[in-house]
Design a protein around this motif. Sequence first.
Motif, short mmCIF file in Angstrom:
data_model
loop_
_atom_site.label_atom_id
_atom_site.label_comp_id
_atom_site.label_asym_id
_atom_site.label_seq_id
_atom_site.Cartn_x
_atom_site.Cartn_y
_atom_site.Cartn_z
N VAL A 64 13.52 8.02 -7.51
CA VAL A 64 14.30 6.91 -6.96
C VAL A 64 14.50 7.03 -5.44
CG1 VAL A 64 16.61 5.86 -6.94
CG2 VAL A 64 15.50 6.40 -9.12
N ILE A 65 14.85 8.24 -4.97
CA ILE A 65 15.15 8.41 -3.54
C ILE A 65 13.99 7.99 -2.65
CG2 ILE A 65 15.76 10.08 -1.74
CD1 ILE A 65 17.21 11.69 -3.89
N PRO A 66 12.75 8.48 -2.88
CA PRO A 66 11.64 8.07 -2.02
C PRO A 66 11.37 6.57 -2.07
CG PRO A 66 11.03 10.00 -3.30
CD PRO A 66 12.31 9.49 -3.87
N LEU A 67 11.52 5.97 -3.26
CA LEU A 67 11.30 4.52 -3.37
C LEU A 67 12.28 3.75 -2.50
CD1 LEU A 67 10.54 3.97 -7.18
CD2 LEU A 67 9.00 3.59 -5.24
N LEU A 68 13.54 4.18 -2.50
CA LEU A 68 14.54 3.51 -1.66
C LEU A 68 14.24 3.71 -0.18
CD1 LEU A 68 17.81 4.46 -3.61
CD2 LEU A 68 16.62 2.26 -3.59
N VAL A 69 13.84 4.94 0.19
CA VAL A 69 13.54 5.22 1.60
C VAL A 69 12.31 4.46 2.06
CG1 VAL A 69 12.83 7.03 3.22
CG2 VAL A 69 14.62 7.50 1.55
N ILE A 70 11.24 4.50 1.26
CA ILE A 70 10.00 3.79 1.62
C ILE A 70 10.25 2.29 1.67
CG2 ILE A 70 7.65 3.25 0.88
CD1 ILE A 70 7.59 6.09 -0.38
N GLY A 71 11.02 1.78 0.70
CA GLY A 71 11.34 0.35 0.68
C GLY A 71 12.09 -0.06 1.94
N ALA A 72 13.06 0.76 2.35
CA ALA A 72 13.83 0.46 3.56
C ALA A 72 12.93 0.48 4.80
CB ALA A 72 14.97 1.47 3.71
N LEU B 243 0.80 -1.22 0.00
CA LEU B 243 0.00 0.00 0.00
C LEU B 243 0.84 1.28 0.00
CD1 LEU B 243 -3.13 -0.72 2.22
CD2 LEU B 243 -3.09 -0.02 -0.17
N PRO B 244 1.95 1.34 0.76
CA PRO B 244 2.78 2.56 0.68
C PRO B 244 3.24 2.86 -0.74
CG PRO B 244 3.44 1.24 2.56
CD PRO B 244 2.49 0.40 1.77
N PHE B 245 3.60 1.81 -1.48
CA PHE B 245 4.03 2.01 -2.86
C PHE B 245 2.85 2.39 -3.75
CE2 PHE B 245 7.02 -0.94 -0.90
CZ PHE B 245 8.22 -0.32 -1.17
N ALA B 246 1.68 1.82 -3.44
CA ALA B 246 0.47 2.20 -4.19
C ALA B 246 0.15 3.67 -3.98
CB ALA B 246 -0.71 1.34 -3.75
N VAL B 247 0.27 4.12 -2.73
CA VAL B 247 0.03 5.54 -2.42
C VAL B 247 1.05 6.41 -3.16
CG1 VAL B 247 0.14 7.29 -0.59
CG2 VAL B 247 -1.05 5.13 -0.19
N PHE B 248 2.32 5.99 -3.10
CA PHE B 248 3.39 6.76 -3.75
C PHE B 248 3.16 6.87 -5.25
CE2 PHE B 248 7.45 6.90 -6.02
CZ PHE B 248 8.00 8.05 -5.50
N PHE B 249 2.93 5.74 -5.91
CA PHE B 249 2.77 5.76 -7.37
C PHE B 249 1.46 6.44 -7.79
CE2 PHE B 249 5.97 2.25 -7.36
CZ PHE B 249 6.88 2.88 -8.19
N THR B 250 0.43 6.32 -6.96
CA THR B 250 -0.82 7.01 -7.27
C THR B 250 -0.60 8.52 -7.22
OG1 THR B 250 -2.17 5.22 -6.35
CG2 THR B 250 -3.21 7.38 -6.56
N GLY C 190 3.14 6.37 5.44
CA GLY C 190 2.04 6.87 4.62
C GLY C 190 2.23 8.33 4.24
N GLY C 191 2.62 9.15 5.23
CA GLY C 191 2.84 10.57 4.97
C GLY C 191 3.95 10.81 3.98
N MET C 192 5.07 10.06 4.13
CA MET C 192 6.19 10.21 3.20
C MET C 192 5.81 9.75 1.80
SD MET C 192 9.48 9.10 5.53
CE MET C 192 10.71 9.74 4.41
N ALA C 193 5.03 8.66 1.71
CA ALA C 193 4.62 8.15 0.40
C ALA C 193 3.76 9.17 -0.34
CB ALA C 193 3.86 6.84 0.57
N ALA C 194 2.80 9.76 0.35
CA ALA C 194 1.93 10.75 -0.29
C ALA C 194 2.69 12.02 -0.64
CB ALA C 194 0.75 11.08 0.63
N ASN C 195 3.51 12.50 0.29
CA ASN C 195 4.22 13.76 0.09
C ASN C 195 5.25 13.65 -1.04
OD1 ASN C 195 5.10 16.54 1.18
ND2 ASN C 195 7.00 15.38 1.26
#
Length: 433
Positions: free
Chosen positions: A186-194, A93-100, A136-141
């Motif tokens: 790329v940066i947020p994906l790496l941070v959210i993934g971690a 879901l965090p990645f879904a929020v990010f990509f959305t 969640g906040g980081m993914a949306a922002n």
Amino acid sequence: MMSLLVVAAIVVAVALGYKTKINIGLFAIAFSYLIGCFGMGLSPSEVIGMWPLKIFFIIFSVCLFYSFATVNGTLEKLAEHLIYRCRSMPQLLPFAVFFTATAISAMGAGYYTVLAFMAPITLLLCERTGMSLIVGGMAANYGALSGANFVSSQSGIIFRGLMVNAGVSENDAFLYAAGIFVSTLVIPLLVIGALVFLTGHGKAMKASVYVVSEPEPLNREQRMTLWLTLAMMVIVLAAPVTQLIFPANATVSFINSKMDIGLVASLFSVIALLLKLGDERKAIASVPWSTLIMICGVGMLISVAIKAGTIGLLASWMGNSIPTIMVPIVFGVVAAFMSLFSSTLGVVTPALFPMVLPIASALGLEPMVLFIAIVVGAQATSISPFSSGGSLILGSCSTEQSRSSLFAQLLFRAAPVGFVAALIFNLFLTFVY
């Protein structure tokens, strides 16, 4: 002496805007007039001529067209559908929020608009699935930021315009803007993934599937708006990309020379109005006028600074006082600090972008590295509760208790994580290039 006065004027304009909540651009226009006409002997016409007309026209035209998708509910409905498709995969879901957020923002909604309707949805997801508020906040922002940085979206267009004004060619500006977009993707994906897979945030999510009813399908206006938006993005991107692939082709060069995103967006706005895809008055009202005034007002003051030789002096000082390998990192840190109190689009990039080419030329650095370092640094702290992004997320909290809890998490966890990630990335870029 005059250079110090202009620097002081920029600092005072930002401070007054931050303190009084009055648009920084208005203070910048006032200082441009006072310093330009009475301090430097310029004529009023010369000062007025420093208004960045091309940037103003492009931002206005593009935002006007994209506002139809906001006004008629296309973007909000699209967000609901994208989130619904990922309802059975809680850990993703965090990645879904990010990509959305990225997709909707890249389609022209802009950072603030996307975050305004994604933040409440995201916080609801956090409540029902056990997803961390930080994640969640980081993914949306950062998703909203990344999408807005797309080369044909709001921030990406502004970056390109500022680069061209600073002396970068159109083709190079396109490439540099693409580099900014990829970096901030790329940066947020790496941070959210971690955070999700290495710290236990993912395990903390409830095993139960997020229960949500299927959204209504897009209506006729929303479908047509979506196709029209995609068509414009393809047209705008096809010309410069084809030019990069076939630089010697005369026909491609001719077509690319006639393409201007502001004029194309104006044409598509007329098509949208003829197809009755939205109310003209609401669409015009949705244009971010305050952002336009801030960017162009500060742009006037920066032009006065260039005329006074301020930018050249600052660039020379940085080039002589800071080790070459540290320049991208210093740019990122300065941009991050400035972003805590001012707008990335309206203040940070207009102030720092003009320094890039002189410094890059003097030190033998790749200009794209410095442009990326500035934006990555500036946007790293955007989730701070004192910034517009963090405050929008806080404003979406349903209770005062959750708001107080999230305030501390954004300030002491999310913002530092973003800042450290930006520092590491800028350091990596420095060694790669």
